[in-house]
Scaffold this active site. Structure first.
Site, PDB file in Angstrom:
ATOM      1  N   ALA A  16      27.025  36.895  32.758  1.00  0.00           N
ATOM      2  CA  ALA A  16      27.264  37.411  31.406  1.00  0.00           C
ATOM      3  C   ALA A  16      25.970  37.483  30.609  1.00  0.00           C
ATOM      4  O   ALA A  16      25.667  38.496  29.966  1.00  0.00           O
ATOM      5  CB  ALA A  16      28.284  36.527  30.686  1.00  0.00           C
ATOM      6  N   LYS A  35      20.063  26.126  31.209  1.00  0.00           N
ATOM      7  CA  LYS A  35      20.121  24.681  31.034  1.00  0.00           C
ATOM      8  C   LYS A  35      19.484  23.957  32.211  1.00  0.00           C
ATOM      9  O   LYS A  35      18.861  22.905  32.057  1.00  0.00           O
ATOM     10  CB  LYS A  35      21.583  24.251  30.862  1.00  0.00           C
ATOM     11  CG  LYS A  35      21.781  22.793  30.552  1.00  0.00           C
ATOM     12  CD  LYS A  35      23.263  22.512  30.353  1.00  0.00           C
ATOM     13  CE  LYS A  35      23.542  21.048  30.080  1.00  0.00           C
ATOM     14  NZ  LYS A  35      24.998  20.786  29.942  1.00  0.00           N
ATOM     15  N   ALA A  42      27.617  29.012  37.702  1.00  0.00           N
ATOM     16  CA  ALA A  42      28.843  29.341  38.420  1.00  0.00           C
ATOM     17  C   ALA A  42      28.813  30.762  38.967  1.00  0.00           C
ATOM     18  O   ALA A  42      29.372  31.038  40.034  1.00  0.00           O
ATOM     19  CB  ALA A  42      30.054  29.143  37.510  1.00  0.00           C
ATOM     20  N   GLY A  48      34.321  35.122  46.015  1.00  0.00           N
ATOM     21  CA  GLY A  48      35.269  36.203  46.258  1.00  0.00           C
ATOM     22  C   GLY A  48      34.785  37.603  45.967  1.00  0.00           C
ATOM     23  O   GLY A  48      34.482  38.372  46.870  1.00  0.00           O
ATOM     24  N   GLY A  49      34.683  37.979  44.693  1.00  0.00           N
ATOM     25  CA  GLY A  49      34.262  39.338  44.389  1.00  0.00           C
ATOM     26  C   GLY A  49      34.598  39.733  42.969  1.00  0.00           C
ATOM     27  O   GLY A  49      34.787  38.892  42.097  1.00  0.00           O
ATOM     28  N   GLU A 114      43.066  39.513  47.199  1.00  0.00           N
ATOM     29  CA  GLU A 114      43.201  38.098  46.872  1.00  0.00           C
ATOM     30  C   GLU A 114      44.554  37.842  46.230  1.00  0.00           C
ATOM     31  O   GLU A 114      45.259  38.784  45.847  1.00  0.00           O
ATOM     32  CB  GLU A 114      42.067  37.643  45.941  1.00  0.00           C
ATOM     33  CG  GLU A 114      40.703  37.699  46.610  1.00  0.00           C
ATOM     34  CD  GLU A 114      39.569  37.232  45.723  1.00  0.00           C
ATOM     35  OE1 GLU A 114      38.521  36.866  46.270  1.00  0.00           O
ATOM     36  OE2 GLU A 114      39.726  37.236  44.487  1.00  0.00           O
ATOM     37  N   HIS A 231      41.262  25.415  41.165  1.00  0.00           N
ATOM     38  CA  HIS A 231      41.213  26.235  42.377  1.00  0.00           C
ATOM     39  C   HIS A 231      41.988  25.518  43.468  1.00  0.00           C
ATOM     40  O   HIS A 231      41.801  24.321  43.681  1.00  0.00           O
ATOM     41  CB  HIS A 231      39.764  26.472  42.816  1.00  0.00           C
ATOM     42  CG  HIS A 231      39.635  27.612  43.777  1.00  0.00           C
ATOM     43  ND1 HIS A 231      40.042  27.515  45.091  1.00  0.00           N
ATOM     44  CD2 HIS A 231      39.172  28.876  43.624  1.00  0.00           C
ATOM     45  CE1 HIS A 231      39.819  28.667  45.695  1.00  0.00           C
ATOM     46  NE2 HIS A 231      39.308  29.512  44.824  1.00  0.00           N
ATOM     47  N   ARG A 277      46.988  31.498  41.590  1.00  0.00           N
ATOM     48  CA  ARG A 277      46.325  30.227  41.834  1.00  0.00           C
ATOM     49  C   ARG A 277      47.072  29.014  41.298  1.00  0.00           C
ATOM     50  O   ARG A 277      47.101  27.957  41.942  1.00  0.00           O
ATOM     51  CB  ARG A 277      44.924  30.255  41.216  1.00  0.00           C
ATOM     52  CG  ARG A 277      43.967  31.121  41.976  1.00  0.00           C
ATOM     53  CD  ARG A 277      42.613  31.129  41.322  1.00  0.00           C
ATOM     54  NE  ARG A 277      41.675  31.893  42.136  1.00  0.00           N
ATOM     55  CZ  ARG A 277      40.422  32.109  41.817  1.00  0.00           C
ATOM     56  NH1 ARG A 277      39.952  31.622  40.675  1.00  0.00           N
ATOM     57  NH2 ARG A 277      39.623  32.798  42.600  1.00  0.00           N
ATOM     58  N   HIS A 338      38.306  24.274  38.156  1.00  0.00           N
ATOM     59  CA  HIS A 338      37.561  25.470  38.539  1.00  0.00           C
ATOM     60  C   HIS A 338      37.183  26.379  37.371  1.00  0.00           C
ATOM     61  O   HIS A 338      36.019  26.715  37.199  1.00  0.00           O
ATOM     62  CB  HIS A 338      38.387  26.269  39.546  1.00  0.00           C
ATOM     63  CG  HIS A 338      37.715  27.489  40.079  1.00  0.00           C
ATOM     64  ND1 HIS A 338      36.486  27.461  40.714  1.00  0.00           N
ATOM     65  CD2 HIS A 338      38.101  28.796  40.086  1.00  0.00           C
ATOM     66  CE1 HIS A 338      36.140  28.687  41.077  1.00  0.00           C
ATOM     67  NE2 HIS A 338      37.088  29.514  40.702  1.00  0.00           N
ATOM     68  N   ARG A 373      44.088  32.731  35.094  1.00  0.00           N
ATOM     69  CA  ARG A 373      43.201  33.836  35.475  1.00  0.00           C
ATOM     70  C   ARG A 373      43.590  34.442  36.816  1.00  0.00           C
ATOM     71  O   ARG A 373      43.787  33.726  37.794  1.00  0.00           O
ATOM     72  CB  ARG A 373      41.749  33.346  35.549  1.00  0.00           C
ATOM     73  CG  ARG A 373      40.770  34.399  36.041  1.00  0.00           C
ATOM     74  CD  ARG A 373      39.352  33.875  35.988  1.00  0.00           C
ATOM     75  NE  ARG A 373      39.100  32.844  36.964  1.00  0.00           N
ATOM     76  CZ  ARG A 373      38.603  33.052  38.192  1.00  0.00           C
ATOM     77  NH1 ARG A 373      38.343  34.291  38.584  1.00  0.00           N
ATOM     78  NH2 ARG A 373      38.376  32.062  39.010  1.00  0.00           N
ATOM     79  N   SER A 378      37.082  37.367  36.613  1.00  0.00           N
ATOM     80  CA  SER A 378      36.099  36.669  35.771  1.00  0.00           C
ATOM     81  C   SER A 378      34.718  37.302  35.831  1.00  0.00           C
ATOM     82  O   SER A 378      34.069  37.499  34.792  1.00  0.00           O
ATOM     83  CB  SER A 378      36.020  35.191  36.164  1.00  0.00           C
ATOM     84  OG  SER A 378      35.843  35.054  37.556  1.00  0.00           O
ATOM     85  N   LEU A 379      34.227  37.627  37.029  1.00  0.00           N
ATOM     86  CA  LEU A 379      32.927  38.294  37.109  1.00  0.00           C
ATOM     87  C   LEU A 379      32.998  39.659  36.429  1.00  0.00           C
ATOM     88  O   LEU A 379      32.035  40.104  35.804  1.00  0.00           O
ATOM     89  CB  LEU A 379      32.488  38.452  38.564  1.00  0.00           C
ATOM     90  CG  LEU A 379      32.139  37.162  39.326  1.00  0.00           C
ATOM     91  CD1 LEU A 379      31.656  37.500  40.735  1.00  0.00           C
ATOM     92  CD2 LEU A 379      31.096  36.338  38.587  1.00  0.00           C
TER      93      LEU A 379
END
Length: 502
Positions: A16, A35, A42, A48-49, A114, A231, A277, A338, A373, A378-379
């Site tokens: 991000a 940091k 992460a 995954g993708g 997934e 997860h 999940r 996770h 999620r 997320s990506l």
């Protein structure tokens, strides 16, 4: 105290943060803070993708529908659609920046599937997508003369001014330990998650919830912090999580079994191993509790070794490093903390309640994830939000006047010894806090457990020594917010499994 001035201060250098930096005008001065080391985030660890509608037989409506189902009715549908619609363009942007996604023999993007997705729509780079994306964008950031990357540099507190607060930058700790006030016309929180408030997590050591805590103290609303996603399948070695075993294995046919070989997921959900999940994590947790097991088995040994090596080389290597050959042996797995589905209330462009402060990626709560999620969204959110935040910032003035210097009192004699003593004490408090979160604010919550957690966290916050680290203060604030949110939601929903008092 010395001061530093820049146009845009981005706190966090994961996907991000880098997407924002690379999308800003090239003549703007951008400070990108890590940091820890640049690779310690992460985003770089994601396997995954990225979910995107690429297949002609897929549709935006189908992707939206799958996201809403996974989110258990608490997603913001407008936010979901806005982000999902931008997914193909986000993939194109990443390709332009040199991300080597896995291709079909004909040259098109290879898509995998997934849990929770109704079809194949996961664009990936073998089973190390995060690493491939992070490497490409980090190189691009290093090549931009306007982007200054500062590793081992932490933001400790946001700087604000005015009754209706406006963010003017952050108090920053430099690699040598010195403090400096960094002023910026625009500040972007891209600090990632908060998994390190639990003893077992897939998150890097830097994921301690700093962004949520700093934003909340600065005047931002937070939301959905009760929805901590666990997860289902972290590799278990000697009682600890030794790494993430991607959900893509189950998408490609891996089965969850008890040690005697019995398959159990069909008894928990009609979608079996492809359920979202939260369902899979609770199913594993309940089977472990019922049978007194430290883990269950994830078995993909029915796939041929060459196929596994081609599709999951990183997972094969991870397991092999711990003496497990996934072509012939099942993988010992158990759930662990996770992903934070909630966070700082933000728009798609990262806008928050505080002027000139934006929150993007996992630290933000846009409404995309709802109560749970959907895998590989997320990506996608990181790229879409990063680009949107940069576009919105670019429409504003680039520079702000430097505020008057603030003189802090000098460190009293003997303070160093006090700090060392406090460091030992706060390390013990941090361990207690992580165990408390595991026991009371974990996969299964109860009214009694949450009440105990809130009482204990409140006591720890009140008794924290003045010299305690900012990281521990942030963790205590975040844990109190999470436990408060969980106690307030008195019914089970998505990643929040709640049992009322009898």
């Amino acid at each position: 105290m010395t001061q530093h001035c820049t146009d845009v201060l981005i706190i966090g250098a994961g996907l991000a943060g880098m997407a924002t930096a690379l999308s800003l005008p090239p003549h703007w001065r951008v400070a990108l803070l890590c940091k820890g080391a640049a690779q310690e985030c992460a985003s770089a660890w994601a396997q995954g993708g990225i979910a995107a509608v690429i297949d002609p037989d897929d549709s935006i409506d189908a992707h939206v529908a799958d996201t809403l189902v996974a989110g258990a009715g608490l997603c913001d549908e407008a936010a979901v659609r806005a982000i999902v619609e931008q997914a193909p363009a986000a993939i194109g942007w990443l390709v332009e920046h040199g991300v080597p996604f896995t291709r079909e023999n004909g040259g098109g993007l290879h898509l995998t599937r997934e849990g929770g997705h109704g079809c194949r729509r996961i664009v990936h780079a073998a089973d190390a997508t995060g690493q491939a994306v992070h490497t490409a964008l980090l190189q691009a950031c290093r090549e931009r003369p306007n982007i200054a990357l500062h590793e081992h540099t932490s933001a400790l507190e946001l700087l604000t001014e005015g009754a209706a607060p406006r963010c003017t930058g952050a108090l920053v700790q430099l690699p040598g330990g010195a403090l400096q006030r960094w002023h910026a016309a625009h500040t972007v929180l891209a600090t990632g998650g908060l998994g390190q408030v639990y003893p077992y997590t897939t998150n890097p050591a830097t994921a301690t919830g700093d962004g949520v805590a700093m934003a909340w103290r600065a005047g931002c609303r937070v939301a959905d912090l009760e929805f901590m996603q666990f997860h289902p399948t972290a590799l278990q070695v000697n009682g600890r999580a030794a790494g993430l075993v991607s959900e893509a294995l189950r998408g490609e046919g891996a089965l969850l079994r008890l040690p005697d070989g019995t398959r159990f997921m069909p008894a928990h959900d009609a979608r079996a191993e492809l359920a979202p999940r939260d369902i899979v994590a609770r199913a594993i947790w309940s089977e472990m509790a019922r049978h007194g097991l430290p883990f269950v088995h994830l078995d993909i040994s029915h796939r041929p070794r060459p196929w596994l090596q081609a599709h999951f080389p990183a997972i094969m290597a991870l397991c092999a490093a711990h003496g497990i050959d996934i072509a012939t042996q099942p993988i010992p797995v158990a759930p662990c903390a996770h992903y934070a589905c909630g966070g700082v209330l933000a728009g798609i462009d990262g806008s928050t309640d505080v002027q000139d402060l934006r929150a993007i990626g996992e630290v933000a709560r846009t409404g995309l994830h709802g109560a749970n999620r959907l895998a590989s969204n997320s990506l996608l959110e990181c790229v879409v939000m990063g680009r949107a935040a940069a576009q919105a910032i670019a429409q504003q003035p680039a520079a702000a006047p430097l505020p008057q210097p603030v003189i802090l009192p000098a460190q009293p004699p003997g303070e160093t010894a006090a700090l060392e003593t406090a460091s030992v004490e706060t390390a013990a408090v941090a361990r207690q806090l992580r165990q408390l979160m595991h026991d009371c604010v974990g996969i299964e919550r109860s009214e009694q457990g949450l009440a105990h957690a809130l009482q204990r966290i409140s006591t720890l916050r009140e008794s924290l020594p003045p010299a305690a680290s900012h990281a521990l203060r942030n963790q205590l604030d975040v844990c109190w917010l999470m436990a408060s949110a969980a106690a307030a939601r008195r019914e089970s929903c998505g990643a929040h499994s709640f049992a009322a008092a009898l």
